[in-house]
Design an enzyme around this catalytic site. Structure first.
Site, PDB file in Angstrom:
ATOM      1  CD  GLU A 230      -2.913  -0.686   0.233  1.00  0.00           C
ATOM      2  OE1 GLU A 230      -3.324   0.170  -0.407  1.00  0.00           O
ATOM      3  OE2 GLU A 230      -3.220  -2.005  -0.297  1.00  0.00           O
ATOM      4  CB  CYS A 264      -1.131   7.543   1.345  1.00  0.00           C
ATOM      5  SG  CYS A 264      -2.347   6.320   2.013  1.00  0.00           S
TER       6      CYS A 264
END
Length: 486
Positions: A230, A264
């Site tokens: 991720e 993010c």
């Protein structure tokens, strides 16, 4: 018993002299033996661990809130909204669906297997390593943990050493709520993480930067260990001329400056025409003032930068382009004001790295085509956003680009939907999680075909020699629905 006194925590070796011994070996061996003994496989065990995790979140809510406030100046409300509630809901979803997700899935057969039982069994991988980051230090370690638990794995958790207060809570308290023969929290910095990655795991789940993701993937390759990465990236936000600038500004500002921009999936830069920039920048100023007041530094809803190192990097980016909104900073408080940069050039540092802070560059383009070309000549982002009153414009951006997530006239609210997978593509990562996707990520889909031990005469068709009649019948059987051969 304190969690640091139990065997569920490997103590931080950063301050200890090296004795030439591996601080992780005993812990990993204990977990491997527990998995080999089948402790984590029963549904009752998985449910008990999930309930323990739920109790941890409820009983230590205040302590977790205080840790997040200390690490990131995250208010109690924002801590609940972005971390604690989401984790609690993930636990509840897993408990409700545990038996259904574990159930064998029957699959179609062909005429060569009429009396056989064909199904897919989701079996646990074994010993899983979860490496988590500092920006959402509860959410991004416990959400994948739920998936690993419900799938029946033993787990090693490595929280970030940068979010020190949260790391301390996870290390001292969490092991008391889980079976310590099957779960462990390990501590340390980059050196210890590197040593940990030398060991063989059956699955690695990493959340962090692409740079470190490459290191994790290279280490995993030594053991052919599957990974979920991720990662991050520069998330574009295209704003069409046919927009209400204040509506766009409200939504972009909310998601850009949430958690001081340390998210993010936050919009990383805006692409728009020069005419839209003239309208959008004052609207962004108005949104920032509305959200955080005339003095954003005094707002309880604006977080702080995680560390001095990250603060210095971000302050350096304030020299790119021209500051149109904000730009103030205070080193002693690790405060950077919500900032908008204009006249930004593509070659400047602020457009070459993920910002991960409350800074929003605006880059002008002449058309939708130029915006799409700009996006497509860069690495595939984790998230991509498009704003327009015209649905065909949003649809074009969606159809002509690629990203892990996409928001049309919206920010990252998809993070609250357990029906949607989370994850990147290409440079922004690989693999998916959240809800059922987490269970699938941490499970090996095992293809199973069980045939009768007798009735051998019925199988004569499959054995040589192959007469013309046998060949014809086998071809016909293989052409029946559901047949797949490699």
């Amino acid at each position: 018993m304190s969690g640091t006194e139990g065997k569920g925590v490997v103590k931080d070796s950063r301050a200890q002299p090296s004795l030439g011994t591996d601080p992780f070996e005993d812990t990993l061996q204990r977990l491997r033996e527990a998995f080999g003994a089948g402790r984590t496989r029963p549904a009752e065990f998985r449910a008990a661990q999930l309930r323990g995790l739920g109790r941890f979140l409820r009983e230590h809510k205040q302590r977790l809130q205080e840790a997040l406030l200390q690490d990131l100046r995250k208010s109690a409300f924002q801590a609940d909204l972005s971390e604690l509630i989401l984790c609690q809901k993930e636990v509840e979803l897993a408990l409700r669906n545990l038996h259904a997700w574990m159930r064998d899935q029957p699959v179609a057969k062909n005429l060569l297997t009429p009396l056989s039982s064909a199904f897919v069994r989701k079996e646990p991988f074994g010993l899983v390593l979860i490496l988590s980051p500092w920006n959402y230090p509860v959410n991004l370690i416990l959400m994948p943990l739920v998936g690993a638990i419900v799938a029946g794995n033993c787990v090693v958790l490595k929280p970030s050493e940068i979010s020190q207060a949260t790391e301390k809570v996870l290390a001292e308290v969490l092991p008391q709520y889980l079976d310590q023969s099957c779960f462990a929290v390990v501590l340390g910095g980059p050196e210890e993480t590197g040593q940990l990655l030398k060991h063989k795991f059956d699955y690695i789940f990493f959340t962090g930067s692409p740079r470190v993701g490459k290191i994790v993937m290279a280490a995993a390759a030594q053991h052919l260990t599957p990974v979920t990465l991720e990662l991050g990236g520069k998330n574009p936000c295209y704003v069409d001329d046919d927009c209400d600038p204040q509506t766009v500004a409200n939504r972009v500002a909310l998601f850009r400056y949430f958690n001081a921009g340390q998210t993010c999936v936050a919009p990383d830069y805006v692409l728009c025409s020069p005419a839209m920039q003239e309208r959008l920048v004052p609207a962004l100023q108005a949104a920032i003032t509305r959200f955080y007041g005339e003095d954003p530094r005094a707002s309880p809803d604006l977080g702080r930068i995680i560390s001095d190192k990250h603060f210095q990097r971000l302050r350096g980016l304030l020299g790119c382009g021209r500051v149109a909104v904000g730009g103030q900073s205070e080193e002693s408080d690790r405060y950077i004001a919500p900032t908008v940069l204009v006249d930004v050039q593509e070659a400047e540092p602020v457009m070459q790295e993920e910002i991960f802070g409350p800074i929003l560059p605006v880059v002008t383009v002449s058309s939708l085509d130029e915006a799409v070309d700009f996006i497509n000549r860069r690495e595939k982002p984790l998230a991509l956003y498009a704003f327009s009153r015209r649905s065909q414009v949003v649809s074009q951006v969606l159809a002509r680009t690629s990203s892990g997530h996409f928001g049309g006239n919206e920010g990252f609210l998809y993070q609250t939907l357990w029906s949607m997978p989370m994850g990147g593509v290409g440079h922004s990562g690989m693999g998916r999680y959240h809800g059922k996707f987490s269970f699938d990520t941490f499970s090996n889909p095992r293809a199973c075909l069980l045939s009768p031990a007798g009735l051998e005469k019925l199988r004569d068709l499959q054995y040589p020699p192959y007469s013309a009649t046998k060949q014809k019948l086998v071809r016909w059987a293989l052409a029946s629905p559901g047949c797949t051969l490699l």
